[in-house]
Structure formats: C-alpha cells, structure tokens
Design an enzyme around this catalytic site. Sequence first.
Site, PDB file in Angstrom:
ATOM      1  N   TYR A  85      -1.793  10.049  11.014  1.00 48.63           N
ATOM      2  CA  TYR A  85      -0.386   9.612  11.013  1.00 48.63           C
ATOM      3  C   TYR A  85      -0.251   8.380  11.898  1.00 48.63           C
ATOM      4  O   TYR A  85      -0.790   8.351  13.010  1.00 48.63           O
ATOM      5  CB  TYR A  85       0.529  10.717  11.555  1.00 48.63           C
ATOM      6  CG  TYR A  85       1.444  11.256  10.475  1.00 48.63           C
ATOM      7  CD1 TYR A  85       2.414  10.438   9.909  1.00 48.63           C
ATOM      8  CD2 TYR A  85       1.321  12.558  10.005  1.00 48.63           C
ATOM      9  CE1 TYR A  85       3.243  10.902   8.902  1.00 48.63           C
ATOM     10  CE2 TYR A  85       2.140  13.034   9.003  1.00 48.63           C
ATOM     11  CZ  TYR A  85       3.108  12.197   8.448  1.00 48.63           C
ATOM     12  OH  TYR A  85       3.918  12.655   7.449  1.00 48.63           O
ATOM     13  N   THR A 266       2.214  -5.601  -6.297  1.00 49.84           N
ATOM     14  CA  THR A 266       1.338  -4.433  -6.280  1.00 49.84           C
ATOM     15  C   THR A 266      -0.065  -4.963  -6.016  1.00 49.84           C
ATOM     16  O   THR A 266      -0.305  -6.165  -6.146  1.00 49.84           O
ATOM     17  CB  THR A 266       1.334  -3.690  -7.631  1.00 49.84           C
ATOM     18  OG1 THR A 266       0.994  -4.628  -8.653  1.00 49.84           O
ATOM     19  CG2 THR A 266       2.690  -3.081  -7.937  1.00 49.84           C
ATOM     20  N   ARG A 275      -3.918   1.430  -5.507  1.00 48.97           N
ATOM     21  CA  ARG A 275      -2.535   1.582  -5.983  1.00 48.97           C
ATOM     22  C   ARG A 275      -1.610   1.474  -4.777  1.00 48.97           C
ATOM     23  O   ARG A 275      -1.491   2.428  -4.002  1.00 48.97           O
ATOM     24  CB  ARG A 275      -2.449   2.961  -6.633  1.00 48.97           C
ATOM     25  CG  ARG A 275      -1.334   3.200  -7.576  1.00 48.97           C
ATOM     26  CD  ARG A 275      -1.673   4.343  -8.500  1.00 48.97           C
ATOM     27  NE  ARG A 275      -2.480   3.850  -9.595  1.00 48.97           N
ATOM     28  CZ  ARG A 275      -1.993   3.199 -10.659  1.00 48.97           C
ATOM     29  NH1 ARG A 275      -0.712   2.969 -10.751  1.00 48.97           N
ATOM     30  NH2 ARG A 275      -2.787   2.778 -11.607  1.00 48.97           N
TER      31      ARG A 275
END
Length: 493
Positions: A85, A266, A275
Amino acid sequence: MFSRAFSTANHLLNNRNLQRLAVTQLRKMSQQVLHSNVWDSDPELFALIQEEKKRQLTGLEMIASENFTSLPVLQCLSTCLHNKYSEGLPGQRYYGGNQFIDQIERLAQKRALEAYRLNPEEWGVNVQPYSGSPANFAVYTGLVEAHGRIMGLDLPDGGHLTHGFFTATKKISATSIFFESLPYKVDVETGLIDYEQLAKTARLFKPRIIIAGISCYSRPLDYKRFREICNEVGAYLMADMAHISGLVAAGVTPSPFEYADVVSTTTHKSLRGPRAGVIFFRKGVRSHNAKGEPIMYDLESKINQAVFPGLQGGPHNNTIAAIATTMKQATTPEFVEYQKQIIANAKRLCKGLQDKGYKIATGGTDVHLLLVDLRNVGLTGAKAEFILEEVSIACNKNTVPGDKSALNPSGIRLGTPALTTRGLVEKDMDQVVEFIDKALKLAKEIGTKSGPKLVDFKKTIECDEETKKKVADLRAQVEEYSCKFPMPGYPEY
Ligand SMILES: Cc1ncc(COP(=O)(O)O)c(C=O)c1O
C-alpha cells in the site's frame, strides 16, 4: 486432493487425542496453497487461462485497442510490488515502508517524461490512474467543477465514452452524468472532424475543457486548430492520446504536447504496456496578463489530488513498475521501427481492402487503424464482426459517419498494433486481406440463406451443415497461418 485431505483432518479432529496432529496437517495445507503454482492449486481456473492463451495464439488479433505486451511487463505485473500500500505520492505517503516504491514511481515518472521528450520544468506526470477511464474522470474532477461543461468527439463519430457520451434518452457515461457535455462531430461526407462546427458550438457552449482524442479515427488530429478554438473560448485543451500514445512516443504521428494543457493516455494500446492510465499536465507559465506579468499553471495539485484522494486509493505498484519498463522500451530504436511498421501495415491493409472494393472512412489511414464502411457491401457491422470472429479474426463493429443507428452500426474497425507485435509485415497484410475478404463474401452468401436478421444469420452458422463446414475450413486456414507468428509473454499462459 484437498477434499480428501480435509475429510481426513475432520476425522482426526473428532478424536481428541489426535487434534494437535490435525491442526498441524491443516496448517501444512494452507501453506501448500500459498506456495503452490496456480496450475496445481486451481486447475479449473488455469485450464481457462490456457484456453484464452490458445485463442490469442491461434487467432488474428485486429482489435485496434489491443496489443500483446512484453515479457518484462508481464513479469513486473506479478511481482511483490503488488503487495504494498502506498497512498499518496513519492515522499508523501500515508504508509511506511515505501522507500523502494517511491524510487519505482519516480523512475516511472521520469521515464514517462523522457518517452515524450518533455522538459520536467514544463510538464509533470501522474502515473497512478488505474486505467484510461479513471484518468479522464480525474482530469475533469480536477479541472471542472461539478456540472461544468466539457466537449468531446461524439462516440458514434469515433470519440470515447469518457468524452461525455449520452443519448437522447440516457446519460450513458458518468462523464455526462457529473459534467455537462456537448459533442462535436465528423463531416458525414468526408468522415473528417468538422472543426468549423466545433468552433461555432464551443463559442455558444463555452466549455471548460475541449477533448482532442479518438477511439476510431484514422487521421491525425489538428491540435493547432483545437488550441485556437480553446484560446478563443477560454477552455483547457485536453488531448486523450490513448490510442496513439505509441505512435506519439515514436514520433511517427503529430504530438499533442506542443498545444495541449493536459494529455491523458492508456498504456496498453499502441504503447504496448500494462493496462493502466497516465496523466501529463503543464507546469510553469500559462500566459501573461495585460501588465505582462506571468500567469502560472495550477494543474499539478488539482490533478494529483483528483487522482488521490479524490477518486482512487492505493496505487497499483506492480503496474507502475510495468509502466516504467514500458516507457524505457518506448525510447529504443526498435520501438520506433515497431511503430513505423504498425502504420505501414495499416496502410497496406487499407490499400488491399480498397483494391477489393471496400470503402474506407476518410478514404484511408495515417495511423494504426482503419474503419471499413460496409454499406456498399450489403453487410452490417454486427454480421461482419460475427463471421470474422467465427473464423478467428478479432475486430469490432463500429458506427461509420452518417450511420442512423448507433445500435446497428455499418462498419468494422481494424487495427494493426497486435499483429505487428507478432511480426507481421506488409506482405502478410495481403494474406490477412484475403482472409477478411473470404470471410465477408461467405457472410454475404450465408445472408442469402438466412435472411436479413442477425439471429437467423447466427443460427445458420451454428446449424447449417454446409455453412458450418465452410466456416470451419476458413477458420482452419486462419489458425494455421496465425500460429506461424510468435507472441511475447510466457509460452503457456
Ligand atoms: C481514447 C480512449 N480514451 C480512454 C479509454 C479508456 O481506457 P480504459 O478502457 O483503460 O478505461 C479508451 C479505451 O478504449 C480510449 O480509446
């Protein structure tokens, strides 16, 4: 294997003397799941993954937004970085233990700027957006107040959902629910963007942002013209270069960076990375006031805060590492050659189809895709897409300029980035044209048997013996051909 072991463990638990042994066995098993390969721990799922691998390998992938990413990207995606995280930006995290994550994200930022030859004094970048749609939503969230106005190319004219798409009866994209959007269009005859109409409606609508970006448009955008219109109405120019970001990095198509305030992209289409999404934003001096004093850009904190904490939580660090290695690849001479070949292949594909009488929207292509207008062939886009899929050629149905119904489009969009990654060159495009032509002719023939309805067309392909055989024969030819070309990644999955 596991169910037998569990029943043994349960049996042991019933015997108080053997409880400790059972607990040890259960612990061992849970360890086994943690350390085993997915093909051992979940063969049912793994079999499906392998089926998909086979589909990718045996078919001709012509969906313009798809690509086959590299082995290093796939390797980054399945690293320990996935475990961490790291909400916030490098150096300003909400969690500890981010010393290496910070370095990886900074590397991705630095390389992203390098890949597009940007001066870090003039441009900043956020590499955290989970994908293209959240990246675009973050730009609007940061720069446009709720229900502020945006303008983008209409979806049926080649724009993207996230450029504010809505219909007469429904607000489809959240970008039209939370912002007020007005589309601009292409000219029905030429298929080219109608900049005059855009300028006129922008003067009336006074948008906060004009989006210059496409999902299906085979010509370069006139960013200078967009800039002039934005200057006239006081709008930001946002370029969404998702489709063409590989071409832009290689310098083989006009770059939006000279004119845009913000550029979103993207990283998984022509750029051939993971992705994900990326947002570039201008820094430094925006303009000068009447006294000649500089007015500075204030995009950096607005965009960064819109991404986190506005819309997202923890960054996907494995993906950010994959972006870093993609941006490194994008600066190599091999990558430039790859992008040149994508365009050469698209042009040859286009010429081959035109020589066989197919009409191409705008009359050709300068990029990685083309839009085949099937109205003169007597086929719908849906039937063409279906027959091509049946013979292992993947593409998508698409509206063409002048289409009356977005639900029943008259064209198909074909792209070359994925085939070019597999090593196909111009002469191979000639063979691909032959396959497409055979499939579309077969579709016409099936139509005379089935009648006009798509359901009957599909039923005939599924049930009619003669049709089944013809489709199977062509599929076998396509698959045999496709298998000759290698694909990057892991050999088996
Ligand atoms: C121009 C454009 N912008 C944004 C997107 C959205 O990207 P994603 O599917 O990663 O959300 C796409 C996807 O096709 C696109 O073509």
